[in-house]
Design an enzyme around this catalytic site. Structure first.
Site, short mmCIF file in Angstrom:
data_model
loop_
_atom_site.label_atom_id
_atom_site.label_comp_id
_atom_site.label_asym_id
_atom_site.label_seq_id
_atom_site.Cartn_x
_atom_site.Cartn_y
_atom_site.Cartn_z
N ARG A 151 0.80 -1.23 0.00
CA ARG A 151 0.00 0.00 0.00
C ARG A 151 0.84 1.28 0.00
O ARG A 151 0.36 2.34 0.42
CB ARG A 151 -1.00 0.01 1.16
CG ARG A 151 -2.01 -1.13 1.07
CD ARG A 151 -3.00 -1.10 2.21
NE ARG A 151 -4.00 -2.15 2.04
CZ ARG A 151 -3.85 -3.40 2.47
NH1 ARG A 151 -2.73 -3.75 3.10
NH2 ARG A 151 -4.78 -4.30 2.28
N LYS A 187 3.12 10.95 -11.62
CA LYS A 187 2.22 10.14 -12.43
C LYS A 187 2.86 8.78 -12.67
O LYS A 187 3.99 8.71 -13.18
CB LYS A 187 1.94 10.80 -13.77
CG LYS A 187 0.83 11.82 -13.79
CD LYS A 187 0.59 12.22 -15.23
CE LYS A 187 -0.54 13.17 -15.38
NZ LYS A 187 -0.77 13.52 -16.81
N GLU A 195 8.85 16.89 -25.91
CA GLU A 195 8.30 17.32 -24.62
C GLU A 195 8.93 18.64 -24.17
O GLU A 195 8.27 19.45 -23.52
CB GLU A 195 8.52 16.23 -23.57
CG GLU A 195 7.73 14.94 -23.82
CD GLU A 195 6.25 15.05 -23.47
OE1 GLU A 195 5.79 16.16 -23.12
OE2 GLU A 195 5.55 14.03 -23.55
N LYS A 223 7.54 22.47 -15.00
CA LYS A 223 6.67 21.38 -14.55
C LYS A 223 6.52 21.39 -13.04
O LYS A 223 5.42 21.15 -12.52
CB LYS A 223 7.21 20.03 -15.02
CG LYS A 223 6.27 18.89 -14.61
CD LYS A 223 6.41 17.65 -15.44
CE LYS A 223 5.27 16.67 -15.12
NZ LYS A 223 5.38 15.43 -15.91
N GLU A 268 -3.84 16.71 -11.37
CA GLU A 268 -4.37 17.06 -12.69
C GLU A 268 -5.87 17.32 -12.68
O GLU A 268 -6.62 16.83 -13.53
CB GLU A 268 -4.03 15.97 -13.71
CG GLU A 268 -4.04 16.46 -15.15
CD GLU A 268 -3.54 15.43 -16.14
OE1 GLU A 268 -4.33 15.00 -16.98
OE2 GLU A 268 -2.36 15.06 -16.06
N ARG A 299 -2.68 21.42 -14.57
CA ARG A 299 -1.70 20.42 -14.98
C ARG A 299 -2.08 19.76 -16.30
O ARG A 299 -1.21 19.27 -17.04
CB ARG A 299 -1.52 19.36 -13.89
CG ARG A 299 -0.41 18.37 -14.19
CD ARG A 299 -0.06 17.49 -13.01
NE ARG A 299 0.93 16.50 -13.39
CZ ARG A 299 1.48 15.63 -12.55
NH1 ARG A 299 1.14 15.63 -11.27
NH2 ARG A 299 2.37 14.76 -12.97
N ASN A 304 -0.52 18.30 -21.26
CA ASN A 304 -0.88 17.26 -22.23
C ASN A 304 -1.10 17.80 -23.63
O ASN A 304 -1.76 17.15 -24.45
CB ASN A 304 -2.13 16.50 -21.76
CG ASN A 304 -1.85 15.63 -20.55
OD1 ASN A 304 -0.88 14.88 -20.53
ND2 ASN A 304 -2.68 15.75 -19.53
N HIS A 354 6.77 7.71 -27.91
CA HIS A 354 5.81 8.64 -27.32
C HIS A 354 6.06 10.07 -27.81
O HIS A 354 5.13 10.77 -28.21
CB HIS A 354 5.91 8.58 -25.79
CG HIS A 354 5.05 9.58 -25.09
ND1 HIS A 354 3.67 9.55 -25.14
CD2 HIS A 354 5.37 10.67 -24.34
CE1 HIS A 354 3.18 10.56 -24.44
NE2 HIS A 354 4.19 11.26 -23.95
#
Length: 358
Positions: free
Chosen positions: A117, A139, A181, A223, A233, A237, A241, A261
């Site tokens: 957990r 993320k 990016e 960022k 997000e 945020r 994207n 990507h």
């Protein structure tokens, strides 16, 4: 070495950017307990696994080496990490270290979020894309055949070590993918940075260490500011994207890993700019700047041959930014200013898809 801080209260952490970062001082303070599991892949491990082990404190150090590539960012491969943790009897004070690109970072972070957990983890990104984007912000996750990054969790690292040295072994195609990016940050937040990138792109492609260090620093700085405002997000945020809704559709349609990507994001960003121009938000000259900087970075600017508008719409409909069945897109109000919106003319979107899809 330069240091940035991601300000998240008691979950804040530093980003170290520079050279020769494999040093005990950069790692030991962030390792909890006496167990470490290093997660890497078949490409990176032969280069950097042993140098990393050599500077870790004298604790139980185990590793798991996964196949390399986006197509292996799956629940099945994630289970190999859990198998290793359990086989080696790692407890809840263990620290996982992600040694690799975005796939390894996302999977390691997700494993750390889930194991008992939630346990600690450290990001050591080895690609430009992961240094400027996926390693920062917490993320984590894996792909599903029906959608990219649809299974995951937010789980922040203890520290991020972005070493410019490792980029010297990065394939040219991967370097360009990372630059997509970097360019994104200029388009979304900082036209001045975009201009700097236009001026210095040949040096970045040539792997000039000082230029790369600044590009990484400014990208991470932007960022970090966004993540501090909107960790999960729910607001600003999502602007990070830009190009991703179109790009994720390309990745899903072509099969994960066939397009990198960053390559898919580059085309997606050009498509977003095309739609922004059709809506009258940016000029044709602005649109051409987007195309030209992607080309200067040796990135594609056209969609895969044979991909149809219908395929784009089907795959975009399962994007994480869809809310109550309504597609939202990140578009450009100006260079350096993006918005998240569902207020666009569907006919204009169809025109963009028709222009870029066969």
């Amino acid at each position: 070495m330069q240091t940035l801080n991601v300000d998240l209260g008691d979950r804040s952490y530093p980003i170290f950017i520079g050279t020769d970062l494999f040093h005990p001082d950069n790692l030991t303070p962030y390792i909890k307990g006496n167990q470490v599991l290093i997660v890497s892949n078949e490409t990176v491990a032969p280069l950097y696994l042993e140098p990393l082990k050599a500077v870790l404190p004298a604790v139980q150090i185990d590793d798991v080496i996964l196949p390399d590539g986006e197509k292996f960012k799956t629940l099945a491969q994630l289970n190999a990490v859990f198998d290793r943790l359990l086989e080696c009897r790692h407890n809840r004070t263990t620290t996982l270290i992600a040694l690799g690109g975005g796939v390894i970072g996302d999977m390691t972070g997700f494993a750390a979020a889930c194991y008992q957990r939630g346990v600690n983890f450290i990001q050591i990104p080895t690609t430009l894309l992961s240094q400027v984007d996926s390693s920062v912000g917490g993320k984590t996750g894996v792909n599903h055949p029906l959608g990219k990054n649809m299974i995951g969790a937010f789980h922040q690292p203890q520290v991020v070590l972005a070493s410019v040295d490792v980029l010297q072994t990065l394939p040219d195609r991967e370097l360009s993918a990372g630059l997509a990016e970097v360019i994104k940050y200029g388009l979304v937040y900082d036209e001045g940075f975009l201009g700097w990138l236009e001026t210095n792109m040949s040096g970045l492609i040539g792997r000039d260490a000082s230029l790369l260090s600044y590009a990484i620093y400014r990208s991470c700085e932007l960022k970090a500011e966004v993540v501090a405002q909107d960790e999960k997000e729910s607001g600003v945020r999502a602007l990070l994207n830009l190009g991703h809704t179109f790009g994720h559709a390309i990745e899903s349609c072509q099969g994960y890993g066939n397009w990198l990507h960053g390559e898919a994001v580059a085309v997606g960003t050009v498509m977003a700019a095309d739609l922004s121009q059709r809506l009258g938000w940016i000029s044709s000259d602005d649109y051409q700047r987007v195309v030209q900087i992607m080309q200067a970075a040796n990135l594609p600017v056209t969609a895969p041959r044979g991909m149809t508008p219908e395929e784009f719409m089907t795959l975009m409909s399962v994007d994480k930014k869809v809310v109550d069945g309504q597609l939202r897109l990140i578009l450009l109000k100006a260079l350096g200013k993006a918005v998240v919106t569902d207020q666009f003319d569907p006919a204009a979107l169809q025109q963009t898809l028709t222009r870029f899809a066969a």
